[in-house]
Write an enzyme that holds these catalytic residues in place. Sequence first.
Site, PDB file in Angstrom:
ATOM      1  N   GLY A  71       0.568  -1.265  -0.041  1.00 45.99           N
ATOM      2  CA  GLY A  71      -0.007  -0.146  -0.069  1.00 45.99           C
ATOM      3  C   GLY A  71       0.845   1.328   0.191  1.00 45.99           C
ATOM      4  O   GLY A  71       0.527   2.478  -0.685  1.00 45.99           O
ATOM      5  N   THR A  72       1.945   1.315   0.787  1.00 46.26           N
ATOM      6  CA  THR A  72       2.763   2.487   0.881  1.00 46.26           C
ATOM      7  C   THR A  72       3.309   2.883  -0.536  1.00 46.26           C
ATOM      8  O   THR A  72       3.212   3.990  -0.737  1.00 46.26           O
ATOM      9  CB  THR A  72       3.849   2.284   2.045  1.00 46.26           C
ATOM     10  OG1 THR A  72       3.338   2.079   3.135  1.00 46.26           O
ATOM     11  CG2 THR A  72       4.696   3.365   2.016  1.00 46.26           C
ATOM     12  N   ASN A 151      -7.954   3.939   8.734  1.00 43.00           N
ATOM     13  CA  ASN A 151      -7.480   2.746   9.477  1.00 43.00           C
ATOM     14  C   ASN A 151      -7.466   2.844  10.881  1.00 43.00           C
ATOM     15  O   ASN A 151      -7.637   1.717  11.527  1.00 43.00           O
ATOM     16  CB  ASN A 151      -5.940   2.628   9.070  1.00 43.00           C
ATOM     17  CG  ASN A 151      -5.213   3.814   9.092  1.00 43.00           C
ATOM     18  OD1 ASN A 151      -5.297   4.772   8.434  1.00 43.00           O
ATOM     19  ND2 ASN A 151      -4.066   3.688   9.752  1.00 43.00           N
ATOM     20  N   GLN A 179      -8.023  -0.076   3.386  1.00 39.08           N
ATOM     21  CA  GLN A 179      -8.639  -0.803   4.300  1.00 39.08           C
ATOM     22  C   GLN A 179      -9.974  -1.166   3.817  1.00 39.08           C
ATOM     23  O   GLN A 179     -10.786  -1.811   4.469  1.00 39.08           O
ATOM     24  CB  GLN A 179      -8.966   0.333   5.717  1.00 39.08           C
ATOM     25  CG  GLN A 179      -7.781   0.510   6.436  1.00 39.08           C
ATOM     26  CD  GLN A 179      -7.444  -0.369   7.319  1.00 39.08           C
ATOM     27  OE1 GLN A 179      -8.399  -1.267   7.631  1.00 39.08           O
ATOM     28  NE2 GLN A 179      -6.076  -0.374   7.686  1.00 39.08           N
ATOM     29  N   SER A 199      -3.488  -2.985  -0.744  1.00 44.32           N
ATOM     30  CA  SER A 199      -2.444  -4.053  -0.043  1.00 44.32           C
ATOM     31  C   SER A 199      -3.000  -5.315   0.304  1.00 44.32           C
ATOM     32  O   SER A 199      -4.020  -5.325   1.072  1.00 44.32           O
ATOM     33  CB  SER A 199      -1.743  -3.143   1.242  1.00 44.32           C
ATOM     34  OG  SER A 199      -0.964  -3.965   1.533  1.00 44.32           O
ATOM     35  N   HIS A 201      -1.948  -7.662   2.508  1.00 44.36           N
ATOM     36  CA  HIS A 201      -1.937  -8.105   3.689  1.00 44.36           C
ATOM     37  C   HIS A 201      -2.912  -7.522   4.718  1.00 44.36           C
ATOM     38  O   HIS A 201      -3.056  -8.150   5.681  1.00 44.36           O
ATOM     39  CB  HIS A 201      -0.474  -8.098   4.265  1.00 44.36           C
ATOM     40  CG  HIS A 201      -0.256  -6.575   4.898  1.00 44.36           C
ATOM     41  ND1 HIS A 201      -0.402  -6.139   6.161  1.00 44.36           N
ATOM     42  CD2 HIS A 201       0.202  -5.531   4.284  1.00 44.36           C
ATOM     43  CE1 HIS A 201       0.114  -4.940   6.213  1.00 44.36           C
ATOM     44  NE2 HIS A 201       0.311  -4.443   5.162  1.00 44.36           N
ATOM     45  N   THR A 237      11.611  -6.991 -10.779  1.00 49.08           N
ATOM     46  CA  THR A 237      10.940  -8.259 -10.861  1.00 49.08           C
ATOM     47  C   THR A 237       9.787  -8.601 -10.189  1.00 49.08           C
ATOM     48  O   THR A 237       9.793  -8.194  -8.785  1.00 49.08           O
ATOM     49  CB  THR A 237      12.016  -9.640 -10.704  1.00 49.08           C
ATOM     50  OG1 THR A 237      13.103  -9.346 -11.653  1.00 49.08           O
ATOM     51  CG2 THR A 237      11.320 -10.823 -10.911  1.00 49.08           C
ATOM     52  N   CYS A 324       2.481   3.426  13.284  1.00 50.30           N
ATOM     53  CA  CYS A 324       3.628   4.150  13.128  1.00 50.30           C
ATOM     54  C   CYS A 324       3.681   4.898  14.422  1.00 50.30           C
ATOM     55  O   CYS A 324       4.918   5.245  14.841  1.00 50.30           O
ATOM     56  CB  CYS A 324       3.580   5.171  11.985  1.00 50.30           C
ATOM     57  SG  CYS A 324       2.931   4.355  10.661  1.00 50.30           S
TER      58      CYS A 324
HETATM   59  C1  PLP Z   1      -1.758  -0.390   6.108  1.00 61.41           C
HETATM   60  C2  PLP Z   1      -2.299   0.792   5.111  1.00 61.41           C
HETATM   61  C3  PLP Z   1      -1.233   1.419   4.390  1.00 61.41           C
HETATM   62  C4  PLP Z   1       0.142   0.914   4.142  1.00 61.41           C
HETATM   63  O1  PLP Z   1       0.143  -0.351   3.328  1.00 61.41           O
HETATM   64  P1  PLP Z   1       1.444  -1.346   3.311  1.00 61.41           P
HETATM   65  O2  PLP Z   1       1.063  -2.451   2.717  1.00 61.41           O
HETATM   66  O3  PLP Z   1       1.687  -1.860   4.938  1.00 61.41           O
HETATM   67  O4  PLP Z   1       2.462  -0.472   3.193  1.00 61.41           O
HETATM   68  C5  PLP Z   1      -1.751   2.514   3.695  1.00 61.41           C
HETATM   69  N1  PLP Z   1      -3.030   3.049   3.770  1.00 61.41           N
HETATM   70  C6  PLP Z   1      -3.580   2.671   4.641  1.00 61.41           C
HETATM   71  C7  PLP Z   1      -4.965   3.080   4.817  1.00 61.41           C
HETATM   72  C8  PLP Z   1      -3.310   1.481   5.548  1.00 61.41           C
HETATM   73  O5  PLP Z   1      -4.248   0.919   6.515  1.00 61.41           O
END
Ligand code: PLP
Length: 389
Positions: A71-72, A151, A179, A199, A201, A237, A324
């Site tokens: 996500g980042t 989040n 989210q 993202s 996970h 890759t 964080c």
């Molecule tokens: C977890 C999260 C991210 C970051 O995603 P990662 O895959 O952990 O880098 C970005 N935005 C929101 C709203 C999130 O909850």
Amino acid sequence: MDRIYMDHAATTPLDERVLEDMMPFLKENFGNPSSAHFFGREVRKALEKAREKMASLLGATPEEIYFTSGGTEADNLAIIGSARALRNRGNHIITTSVEHHAVLDTCLALKEEGFEVTVLPVDQYGMVDPNDVREAIQENTILLSVMYANNEVGTIQPVEEIGKIARENNILFHIDAVQSVGNLPVNVEKLSVDLLALSAHKFYGPKGVGLLFIKEGTGINHLTHGGGQERGKRAGTENIPGIIGMAKAMELAYSELEEFVPRMEALRDRLIHGCLEMEEVKLNGHPSQRLPGNVNVSFEYIEGEALLLSLDFKGVAASSGSACSSGSMNPSHVLLAAGMSEQTARGAIRLSLGRHNSMEEVDYVLQVIKESVDKLRSMSSIYQGKGER
Ligand SMILES: *Cc1c(COP(=O)(O)O)cnc(C)c1O
């Protein structure tokens, strides 16, 4: 009772069915999808099949899906990539005060490159007013970035309405939807969005993989220099096992949404009501427009960090909100943006529910919270003294 996990907004466990789909790509199907030989071709085929599956779930075309490390990176690519590409058209970006740091800090970093950033306020529930969006638009506005659901406090933003405003004003619209998948219907057509970050996970997929939807015709600059992977937008890759896993996880998230949402809402509402029955407790976030598994409450007269330690000791994993800020003593920027005092913000904890949580667990957690809160307050001189003032 076993340890209880109520921090699904931070990350979710990997679904067994997802792992099963990933396994061949961690073992025998190890080829590089850019290789021309049959090891590569086999993997390329699987990669493109995964892309097609996710595109179709999202209402996009396969050419609009770009894989990232999460996500980042997807947020960074969306914001920096489009801002730089549109630099000759304007330099003004609009975002909100409750964004994840992956968006907020990225926008702020662009200031150093000469971009101007407007950070919109939110109401007491952490919600953005579309009228504020409209009023913030200037001649030189090129990009608008608003998250789908928060989040920390779970508030769902009026992104459809905001998307229409962006479209009317010919401004690119980016949504951090990290989210949302698994919790809300996510369709890029319905959202009239140009850029959308996900993202894996966060929806029972593997860590270290995500995607950015880039609407056809949206020119954005690439950030990584190297091979021409992902049609030149993201060199490096591809994380094949991760992408295969993300496709399965997304498929499951979509097919199980209807069953999942009401089940989470029932757990969430029981947890919220149980907390609100205690003294001097406040619910953070929107009362109804909130993620099905999100509970965020502030207990007056105690430190959220102390409460979390106590819960952890009793086998309950929760969070203070943003990963964080946990560990640091800074109160959440989201709660402060919603107008909360630093004191009350420090008393906040987030419990985010998931697939494996049960009513029994919710009841046990409520009991543990009550015991912990009572104990912490019994040691708090402010709480003890408040009746005497
Ligand atoms: C977890 C999260 C991210 C970051 O995603 P990662 O895959 O952990 O880098 C970005 N935005 C929101 C709203 C999130 O909850």
